[in-house]
Design an enzyme around this catalytic site. Structure first.
Site, mmCIF file in Angstrom:
data_model
loop_
_atom_site.group_PDB
_atom_site.id
_atom_site.type_symbol
_atom_site.label_atom_id
_atom_site.label_comp_id
_atom_site.label_asym_id
_atom_site.label_seq_id
_atom_site.Cartn_x
_atom_site.Cartn_y
_atom_site.Cartn_z
ATOM 1 N N HIS A 1 -7.699 -5.608 -0.123
ATOM 2 C CA HIS A 1 -6.458 -4.847 -0.262
ATOM 3 C C HIS A 1 -5.385 -5.457 0.647
ATOM 4 O O HIS A 1 -5.615 -5.704 1.829
ATOM 5 C CB HIS A 1 -6.757 -3.405 0.139
ATOM 6 C CG HIS A 1 -5.576 -2.499 0.196
ATOM 7 N ND1 HIS A 1 -4.835 -2.174 -0.906
ATOM 8 C CD2 HIS A 1 -5.016 -1.826 1.251
ATOM 9 C CE1 HIS A 1 -3.870 -1.340 -0.551
ATOM 10 N NE2 HIS A 1 -3.955 -1.122 0.748
ATOM 11 N N GLU B 1 -9.844 -4.241 -5.877
ATOM 12 C CA GLU B 1 -9.507 -3.075 -5.056
ATOM 13 C C GLU B 1 -9.330 -1.806 -5.890
ATOM 14 O O GLU B 1 -9.102 -1.860 -7.100
ATOM 15 C CB GLU B 1 -8.249 -3.352 -4.246
ATOM 16 C CG GLU B 1 -6.986 -3.570 -5.061
ATOM 17 C CD GLU B 1 -5.763 -3.691 -4.169
ATOM 18 O OE1 GLU B 1 -5.632 -2.862 -3.259
ATOM 19 O OE2 GLU B 1 -4.967 -4.613 -4.388
ATOM 20 N N SER C 1 0.835 -1.202 0.000
ATOM 21 C CA SER C 1 0.000 0.000 0.000
ATOM 22 C C SER C 1 0.874 1.258 0.000
ATOM 23 O O SER C 1 1.679 1.436 -0.915
ATOM 24 C CB SER C 1 -0.961 -0.038 1.194
ATOM 25 O OG SER C 1 -1.995 0.901 1.050
#
Length: 335
Positions: A307, A277, A183
């Site tokens: 995610h 996602e 991320s």
């Protein structure tokens, strides 16, 4: 009269069945439908993490409140027997060593956690870090970089550079270092590689980016198209944060948008994401641009997953399988 301690037929059958289940899990490949456990995890994440973030104010006080909530969850994280953790002071920031079993101390993984640059910590990521150590056979140095609202992604990049320089100073060769991030940590991984390249510092052997947030401006189509199928990230909240981080910055600055940076010369790269996602196109885009720049890039897209689903490997079978794929990629990159 003696008592036999050898397992009976029923015990052997149960053990064999369990081994088959483990083998099937580890053999999973991207492209199949999500398992029941993955679907359950998705709904739990949507009802808890996504809802809590959605309801939190966008103010610095709201970010701090979310940090406290996540910090409370982090304090509950433990590691199984055979896994050790140890703090590491790096000056302006800290880190945590995570070792599963007896890893090869000649090689190392530098892990950069996710959390949209305002939450997350090595302690929160212990269930991920120890699996990463076990899968790769290396110790993991999990960086506790500085977070918003008191700090910026540029501060986080400075901390990542400090951690990388620390590893080189400790005696690791660049070719024995792997950088992994998820991320925001995936964004930080790419920003680190680009900054190392610009400085002329030897690059690591490989990099792994899980669901990377490579464009903080959130301009990819999937930020709009996958709003309903995203189980963890509130798209509007993430976009507002990204605009805040990029305010006053050059839109083409690779620190803030490594997707638009010059990726040529980077080490082998693995990118993994979920097709459901909002960051799917970020992940696809960086893999495509890396290949176009001559970088060996492996891209995996798993259907119907949350995610950074490897973070939930304790419950989600696909998450456990992802670590096998990471280990296989690193072995191939080293070869």
């Amino acid at each position: 009269m003696t008592t036999s301690t050898s397992p009976g037929p029923l015990h052997l059958a149960a053990a064999t069945a369990a081994q088959r289940r483990v083998a099937r899990t580890l053999a999973m490949e991207p492209g199949g439908p999500p398992t029941l456990r993955a679907r359950i995890a998705n709904q739990l994440l949507r009802a808890t993490v996504k809802t809590a973030w959605q309801c939190a104010p966008d103010s610095p006080a709201g970010l701090t409140r979310m940090q406290r909530v996540v910090g409370a969850v982090a304090r509950l994280q433990a590691v199984p027997p055979g896994v050790s953790t140890a703090p590491q002071d790096l000056g302006a920031c800290t880190a945590e060593w995570v070792r599963a079993g007896t890893p090869d101390e000649r090689r190392v993984v530098l892990h950069l956690h996710g959390g949209a640059y305002f939450f997350g910590s090595p302690r929160l990521y212990r269930p991920f870090s120890w699996r990463l150590s076990a899968a790769t056979g290396r110790p993991v140095l999990a960086l506790d970089y500085r977070l918003a609202p008191r700090h910026t992604p540029a501060d986080a990049l400075e901390d990542a550079l400090t951690a990388y320089d620390f590893l080189l100073g400790r005696g690791y060769r660049a070719q024995d270092v792997v950088v992994a991030g998820d991320s925001a940590g995936g964004h930080l991984t790419l920003a680190l590689l680009l900054e190392l390249k610009s400085r002329g510092t030897p690059l690591p052997a490989a990099a792994v980016c899980l669901s990377p947030w490579v464009d903080l401006c959130c301009e990819a189509d999937s930020h709009r198209l996958n709003r309903r199928t995203e189980y963890l990230l509130p798209a509007g909240k993430l976009a507002r944060l990204g605009r805040l981080y990029c305010r006053g910055k050059d839109g083409d600055d690779p620190v803030f948008a490594p997707l638009r940076g010059d990726l040529s010369g980077l080490p082998p790269l693995m990118v993994m994401a979920s097709g459901s996602e909002i960051l799917r196109d970020d992940a696809r885009g960086v893999a495509e641009r890396a290949r176009a720049a001559g970088v060996h890039a492996v891209y995996q897209e798993w259907d119907g997953q949350a995610h950074v689903f490897p973070l939930f490997a304790g419950f989600v079978p696909e998450g456990r399988a992802a670590f096998r794929h990471i280990a296989e990629f690193l072995r191939a990159a080293e070869a």
